[in-house]
Scaffold this active site. Structure first.
Site, PDB file in Angstrom:
ATOM      1  N   GLY A   1      18.800  58.934 124.453  1.00 51.92           N
ATOM      2  CA  GLY A   1      19.122  59.784 125.446  1.00 51.92           C
ATOM      3  C   GLY A   1      20.032  60.833 125.721  1.00 51.92           C
ATOM      4  O   GLY A   1      21.050  60.743 125.000  1.00 51.92           O
ATOM      5  N   HIS A   2      20.102  61.462 126.897  1.00 53.50           N
ATOM      6  CA  HIS A   2      20.931  62.684 127.158  1.00 53.50           C
ATOM      7  C   HIS A   2      22.547  62.088 126.970  1.00 53.50           C
ATOM      8  O   HIS A   2      22.842  60.987 127.742  1.00 53.50           O
ATOM      9  CB  HIS A   2      20.619  63.653 128.486  1.00 53.50           C
ATOM     10  CG  HIS A   2      20.727  62.595 129.541  1.00 53.50           C
ATOM     11  ND1 HIS A   2      19.522  61.871 129.826  1.00 53.50           N
ATOM     12  CD2 HIS A   2      21.670  62.452 130.322  1.00 53.50           C
ATOM     13  CE1 HIS A   2      19.894  61.349 130.990  1.00 53.50           C
ATOM     14  NE2 HIS A   2      21.118  61.561 131.387  1.00 53.50           N
ATOM     15  N   ASN A   3      23.373  62.745 126.546  1.00 57.64           N
ATOM     16  CA  ASN A   3      24.782  62.285 126.320  1.00 57.64           C
ATOM     17  C   ASN A   3      25.179  61.191 125.603  1.00 57.64           C
ATOM     18  O   ASN A   3      26.458  60.707 125.812  1.00 57.64           O
ATOM     19  CB  ASN A   3      25.452  62.353 127.848  1.00 57.64           C
ATOM     20  CG  ASN A   3      24.996  63.552 128.919  1.00 57.64           C
ATOM     21  OD1 ASN A   3      24.959  64.772 128.332  1.00 57.64           O
ATOM     22  ND2 ASN A   3      25.172  63.363 130.109  1.00 57.64           N
ATOM     23  N   VAL A   4      24.377  60.615 124.922  1.00 61.46           N
ATOM     24  CA  VAL A   4      24.642  59.699 124.027  1.00 61.46           C
ATOM     25  C   VAL A   4      25.689  60.064 122.949  1.00 61.46           C
ATOM     26  O   VAL A   4      25.273  61.029 122.476  1.00 61.46           O
ATOM     27  CB  VAL A   4      23.371  58.914 123.533  1.00 61.46           C
ATOM     28  CG1 VAL A   4      23.755  57.871 122.425  1.00 61.46           C
ATOM     29  CG2 VAL A   4      22.751  58.226 124.831  1.00 61.46           C
TER      30      VAL A   4
ATOM     31  N   SER B   1      24.132  58.536 128.277  1.00 60.28           N
ATOM     32  CA  SER B   1      25.649  58.434 128.372  1.00 60.28           C
ATOM     33  C   SER B   1      26.433  57.218 128.052  1.00 60.28           C
ATOM     34  O   SER B   1      27.261  56.901 128.306  1.00 60.28           O
ATOM     35  CB  SER B   1      26.076  58.627 129.945  1.00 60.28           C
ATOM     36  OG  SER B   1      25.625  59.977 130.292  1.00 60.28           O
TER      37      SER B   1
END
Length: 363
Positions: free
Chosen positions: A258-261, A278
């Site tokens: 997912g985003h920001n991982v 995240s």
């Protein structure tokens, strides 16, 4: 292509016994190995298959009696399976991508293509893209504007690399991986029912209007050196900062990041793993198949999670976990034993209830 046994042994740093001048053209399982194959009998149970095949040479476990197995030569390695990594690398011819740039490829004039790169049919390379030396890019790949890819990349058919994604050297992407798609990030003008449930852990009103507004992904994806991405894996770009994959990390098929991982170095994420937005993973983490990791948590270095584990909270470094929700492995094993005992326990309780009732009736 022919390979001489003495050359194979030297490349693997392994011990050779018997005829080093024998040549093989490929590797095979013992029962299927013909005289031109190197049989892979890495454990005693596999050596039994040599009697069914016609191999003259084999990669064997330490202590095997190659003469008694009817072989003319054998290669021994302390870790035969590890030796397979070197053997398969030497024998892998790779995809058939012709030198140069295929006539049907669409390359923006501003793109910079490194020396010795091979670009296959119907590849699309966008504005200001940088592709390193000796890259091999198979058919139907698209690389969007401003992306950067290091030296010696292998990008297989149908891969999609989004704009401004940054990738290090020796990158491998299996077919149809998507790197740099937008993150799944939406918000409501007022507090959503999901937010309310997170706060209260209770039922909320069901007639409240909810309209989801997209949060656009302005960040990118940054990938280190020696990273491999499996088929149909998806790595979402960050919302503001980058989604990051550390050097040496390997992602299996259908993994979703997912985003920001942020994922550390030398991690191994097996098939269908999902990491919510995240979350931060440390180095050398192993997540078995179908492990799910909650958003906005931290998983420490050297954690190992068994298949199907559901990780909802922070995990300290070095822990081995399993279960739903994930707990220490030894705790989950005890839970599983207890669950298996429940039918017997219910039967015993029913019998005790019956005895108590009978005793009360007699009293």
């Amino acid at each position: 292509m022919k390979f001489q046994l003495s050359d194979i042994a030297a490349a693997l740093g392994a011990r050779l016994e018997g005829r080093g001048d024998l040549t093989v053209t490929h590797a095979a399982e013992p029962a299927d190995a013909g005289p031109d194959a190197l049989a892979l009998a890495l454990q005693p149970k596999f050596a039994e298959g040599l009697a069914q095949g016609r191999a003259r040479a084999a990669l064997l476990y330490d202590g095997a009696d190659w003469r008694a197995l009817g072989l003319e030569a054998a290669i021994f390695a302390p870790r035969p399976r590890y030796a397979m990594s070197g053997l398969t690398r030497a024998m892998d011819a790779g995809p058939d991508i012709a030198p140069g740039i295929h006539a049907s490829a669409v390359i923006d004039p501003s793109a910079r293509i490194g020396a010795g790169a091979r670009i296959g049919p119907l590849v699309v390379v966008g504005r200001d893209v940088v592709i390193g030396a000796r890259a091999r890019i198979a058919a139907h790949v698209s690389i969007d504007a401003g992306a950067q890819i290091g030296d010696d990349a292998l990008i297989l058919p149908g891969v999609r690399i989004g704009h401004h994604v940054q990738i290090g050297d020796r990158f491998i992407a299996q077919p149809n991986a998507v790197i740099g798609g937008d993150g799944f990030s939406f918000v409501t003008p007022e507090k959503s029912r999901v937010e309310a449930v997170r706060e209260t852990r209770a039922q909320t009103e069901t007639d409240t209007a909810q309209h989801w507004e997209r949060i656009h992904s302005l960040g990118t994806v940054v990938i280190g050196d020696d990273v491999e991405i499996g088929s149909t894996a998806a790595i979402d770009r960050g919302t503001i900062r980058a989604t990051r994959i550390g050097s040496g990390t390997k992602l299996d098929n259908m993994v979703h990041i997912g985003h920001n991982v942020v994922i550390g170095q030398d991690c191994l994420l097996c098939g269908q793993v999902g990491i919510a937005g995240s979350t931060v993973l440390g180095d050398r983490i192993v997540l078995a198949g179908r492990v799910a990791v909650n958003d906005n948590i931290f998983v420490g270095d050297d954690v190992i999670a068994g298949g199907g584990a559901m990780i909802f909270t922070n995990v300290p470094a070095g822990r081995v976990i399993w279960g739903h929700p994930a707990v220490k492995m030894e705790t989950q094993v005890e839970i599983n034993k207890a669950v298996r005992r429940l039918p017997r326990l219910f039967t015993q309780v029913a019998e005790l209830q019956k005895l108590v009732t009978q005793s009360r009736d007699k009293g």
